[in-house]
Design an enzyme around this catalytic site. Structure first.
Site, mmCIF file in Angstrom:
data_model
loop_
_atom_site.group_PDB
_atom_site.id
_atom_site.type_symbol
_atom_site.label_atom_id
_atom_site.label_comp_id
_atom_site.label_asym_id
_atom_site.label_seq_id
_atom_site.Cartn_x
_atom_site.Cartn_y
_atom_site.Cartn_z
ATOM 1 C CE LYS A 135 39.258 59.191 48.017
ATOM 2 N NZ LYS A 135 38.845 58.208 49.220
ATOM 3 N N GLY A 170 46.241 52.230 45.681
ATOM 4 C CA GLY A 170 45.506 51.374 45.863
ATOM 5 C C GLY A 170 45.172 50.172 44.787
ATOM 6 C CB SER A 171 42.514 47.991 44.405
ATOM 7 O OG SER A 171 41.413 48.759 44.034
ATOM 8 N N GLY A 229 42.549 51.535 40.355
ATOM 9 C CA GLY A 229 43.627 52.393 39.678
ATOM 10 C C GLY A 229 43.287 52.089 38.036
ATOM 11 C CD GLU A 260 53.999 53.404 43.402
ATOM 12 O OE1 GLU A 260 53.966 52.243 43.468
ATOM 13 O OE2 GLU A 260 54.909 54.122 43.356
ATOM 14 C CB CYS A 280 51.100 47.068 48.085
ATOM 15 S SG CYS A 280 52.711 48.065 48.392
ATOM 16 C CD GLU A 306 47.194 42.669 46.405
ATOM 17 O OE1 GLU A 306 45.976 43.323 45.728
ATOM 18 O OE2 GLU A 306 48.226 43.520 46.792
HETATM 19 P P1 NAD Z 1 40.994 50.851 46.831
HETATM 20 O O1 NAD Z 1 41.654 50.692 45.316
HETATM 21 O O2 NAD Z 1 39.744 50.303 46.873
HETATM 22 O O3 NAD Z 1 40.900 52.225 47.498
HETATM 23 C C1 NAD Z 1 42.205 53.117 47.284
HETATM 24 C C2 NAD Z 1 41.823 54.473 47.448
HETATM 25 O O4 NAD Z 1 41.165 54.779 46.208
HETATM 26 C C3 NAD Z 1 40.629 54.932 48.270
HETATM 27 O O5 NAD Z 1 40.917 56.335 48.688
HETATM 28 C C4 NAD Z 1 39.315 54.887 47.620
HETATM 29 O O6 NAD Z 1 38.327 55.808 47.805
HETATM 30 C C5 NAD Z 1 39.884 55.464 46.143
HETATM 31 N N1 NAD Z 1 38.987 54.976 45.104
HETATM 32 C C6 NAD Z 1 38.249 53.606 44.897
HETATM 33 N N2 NAD Z 1 37.622 53.669 43.952
HETATM 34 C C7 NAD Z 1 38.090 54.755 43.166
HETATM 35 C C8 NAD Z 1 37.513 55.176 41.774
HETATM 36 N N3 NAD Z 1 36.664 54.730 40.885
HETATM 37 N N4 NAD Z 1 38.330 56.331 41.371
HETATM 38 C C9 NAD Z 1 39.118 57.187 42.255
HETATM 39 N N5 NAD Z 1 39.404 56.837 43.535
HETATM 40 C C10 NAD Z 1 38.998 55.658 44.033
HETATM 41 O O7 NAD Z 1 42.346 50.115 47.561
HETATM 42 P P2 NAD Z 1 42.195 49.386 48.904
HETATM 43 O O8 NAD Z 1 41.124 48.556 49.161
HETATM 44 O O9 NAD Z 1 42.049 50.593 49.959
HETATM 45 O O10 NAD Z 1 43.648 49.127 49.294
HETATM 46 C C11 NAD Z 1 44.156 47.904 48.957
HETATM 47 C C12 NAD Z 1 44.960 47.898 47.547
HETATM 48 O O11 NAD Z 1 45.866 48.900 47.690
HETATM 49 C C13 NAD Z 1 45.640 46.535 47.474
HETATM 50 O O12 NAD Z 1 45.468 46.027 46.089
HETATM 51 C C14 NAD Z 1 47.186 46.923 47.666
HETATM 52 O O13 NAD Z 1 47.860 46.048 47.182
HETATM 53 C C15 NAD Z 1 47.212 48.162 47.146
HETATM 54 N N6 NAD Z 1 48.308 48.979 47.903
HETATM 55 C C16 NAD Z 1 49.173 49.498 46.979
HETATM 56 C C17 NAD Z 1 50.225 49.857 47.545
HETATM 57 C C18 NAD Z 1 51.668 50.505 46.697
HETATM 58 O O14 NAD Z 1 52.255 51.141 46.810
HETATM 59 N N7 NAD Z 1 51.701 49.772 45.374
HETATM 60 C C19 NAD Z 1 50.484 50.234 48.752
HETATM 61 C C20 NAD Z 1 49.300 50.157 49.432
HETATM 62 C C21 NAD Z 1 48.154 49.218 48.951
#
Ligand code: NAD
Length: 482
Positions: free
Chosen positions: A178, A229-230, A234, A251, A285, A383
């Protein structure tokens, strides 16, 4: 979608890929081009029933996929690599539209996805051999987990999504992927491109928002979630996964510190520091998010970074001149704008703004350096994930190590010095999953990547990352029975 590089994709039909079929939906997600703030495409939002179909298809396809030997899995992954290369321009164009980055960077993203794919499938998957207390051999054999759920953020849709497919397939698993609801175009198109190349159900790619992510995390027939993601999401994934105790790789975010000692030439390192902080408009990230500079070269480093910021061209990624694109979405734009306002109000000295800055469209923010801030302000403690960098002063090595580590995150860090022994010693004491010396950014799929503290759980990449999609089975040698 037909094969086109038109900047208007609204006339094309994007589809979900479920069980080797192109699947539409009654509901659509508007995809916004962040350079304009306008809708550039609509994609079909997968329903909970369609998610169930995708998971069931992945489950059906998994045993036959796992039965294919490693050379055969490599051959098919090679076909995916070829599809990425052959359609590089089109995929990059979609990334520019949905994510905002300049075209050259989007082309790099596709190329990088292929590189990571090739590195991963070159890793030798093998059993381990140990000896038990009776001196008899024990073989550790690794089996695929089954169905992997991949959840991807919006900053790097393909370079974060493709390796999730590769981790799953190379180890004999199947996947439901997804992409972020903000950036689904390139991933959905990839699904269409690879459908004729792989057995039905092995890779399913569906568009959906946070609710579909949550349903994936709870799903009894998904064996593992590979999430990027965030921290907020997470944590939600971990809670949702608790009921099934499914395996997790998380991650998450970072607040990377870079420490610059006084034996380096500010002018020489400024371009690398700038790139480490502002690549992808700071939406990485593991970008530099806090820059600690020794007081003796503090002002020259600030001024050298400000000079680069001033001349950086910000705008629509489709323009050849653009070096940095917009923030990806309105929420992120508002969040970063709020952090900048807070930094100004806290007495930060803002550097790098051009004298006659042109008005920018969409969600663009010009890169700025903020000097003279201290810990306790949002820009330093949170962040920012955007094009604004706090530069902090230090005098004492012990003190700067303590300050660099004083964060809940632990993704990356870097040390900059000509004294490589000192740099190595400091690197060993930085509490992060990755530490670079004299550069910042970059990961290599042959090397494990993951965060300490709240930056994540587990690692991706390397043999260790691949094994995180597998179950270890210890097989003890037969004991004598007569
Ligand atoms: P986000 O967490 O809002 O979304 C990421 C994904 O998670 C999306 O596909 C979203 O639909 C899904 N998601 C959101 N809430 C969810 C839930 N409750 N259950 C399951 N899935 C859910 O993050 P974002 O705003 O898209 O990305 C930015 C963040 O990602 C930053 O904090 C960044 O540091 C982090 N990031 C980390 C890495 C890494 O490798 N560590 C890489 C890139 C980005």
């Amino acid at each position: 979608m037909t094969n086109s590089t038109s900047s208007d994709v609204s006339k094309y039909r994007f589809v979900n890929t479920i069980d080797g079929r192109a699947v539409d939906s009654d509901h659509y997600i508007d995809v916004i081009n962040p350079a304009t703030g306008l809708v550039c495409a609509k994609v079909p939002e997968a329903t909970p029933d369609q998610l169930n179909e995708a998971v069931a298809a992945a489950r059906r396809a998994q045993p036959a996929w796992a039965a294919r030997d490693i050379p055969e899995r490599r051959r098919i992954l090679g076909l995916i690599a070829k599809a990425l290369i052959d359609n590089r321009d089109e995929l990059a164009h979609l990334i520019v539209l949905e994510q905002g980055k300049p075209m050259v960077r989007a082309l790099d993203e596709v190329t990088r996805s292929v590189e990571q794919l090739n590195f991963l499938m070159a890793i030798d998957l093998h059993d381990d051999h140990l000896v038990d207390s009776n001196d008899r051999p024990v073989r550790i054999h690794y089996e695929p987990l089954g169905v992997i759920g991949g959840i991807v953020p919006w900053n790097m849709p393909l370079v974060l999504g493709v390796p999730k497919i590769v981790h799953a397939l190379y180890t004999g698993n199947t996947i439901v992927l997804k992409p972020s609801q903000y950036t689904p175009l390139s991933s959905l198109r990839l699904g269409e491109l690879i459908t004729p190349l792989i057995p039905a159900g092995v890779v399913n790619i569906i568009a959906g928002g946070n609710e579909i992510g949550q349903l994936m995390s709870e799903h009894p027939d998904i064996d593992k979630i590979s999430f990027t993601g965030s921290l907020r999401a997470g944590r939600a994934v971990m809670r949702s996964a608790a009921g099934t105790l499914k395996r997790l790789t998380l991650e998450l975010g970072g607040n990377d510190a870079a420490i610059v000692f006084d034996d380096v030439d500010p002018e020489k390192i400024a371009p690398s520091l700038f790139r480490g902080a502002f690549a992808n408009s700071g939406q990485i990230c593991m970008a530099i998010k806090r820059l600690y500079v020794h007081e003796r070269i503090y002002e020259p480093v600030c001024q050298a970074l400000a000079a680069i910021a001033k001349r950086t061209v910000v705008g629509d990624g489709t323009s050849k001149e653009t070096q940095l694109g917009p923030l990806q979405n309105k929420t992120q734009f508002d969040m970063v704008s709020g952090i900048i306002d807070d930094a100004r109000a806290a007495g930060g000295r803002v550097l790098g703004e051009p004298d006659n800055a042109e008005k920018l469209g969409g969600y663009c923010i010009r890169p700025i350096i903020v000097a003279d801030l201290k810990e306790g302000t949002r820009l330093v403690d949170e962040e920012q994930f955007g094009p604004v960098l706090p530069v902090l002063k230090f005098t004492d090595t012990e003190d700067v190590i303590r300050r660099a580590n004083a964060t809940e995150y632990g993704l990356g860090a870097s040390v900059w010095s000509k004294d490589l022994d000192r740099a190595e010693r400091v690197a060993e004491r930085l509490d992060a999953g990755t530490v670079w010396i004299n550069y910042h950014l970059g990961s290599d799929a042959r090397v494990p990547f993951g965060g300490s503290k709240l930056s994540g759980v587990g690692v991706q990449y390397s043999l260790e990352g691949l094994r995180a999609s597998m179950q270890a089975r210890a097989i003890y040698s037969p004991a004598p029975i007569d």
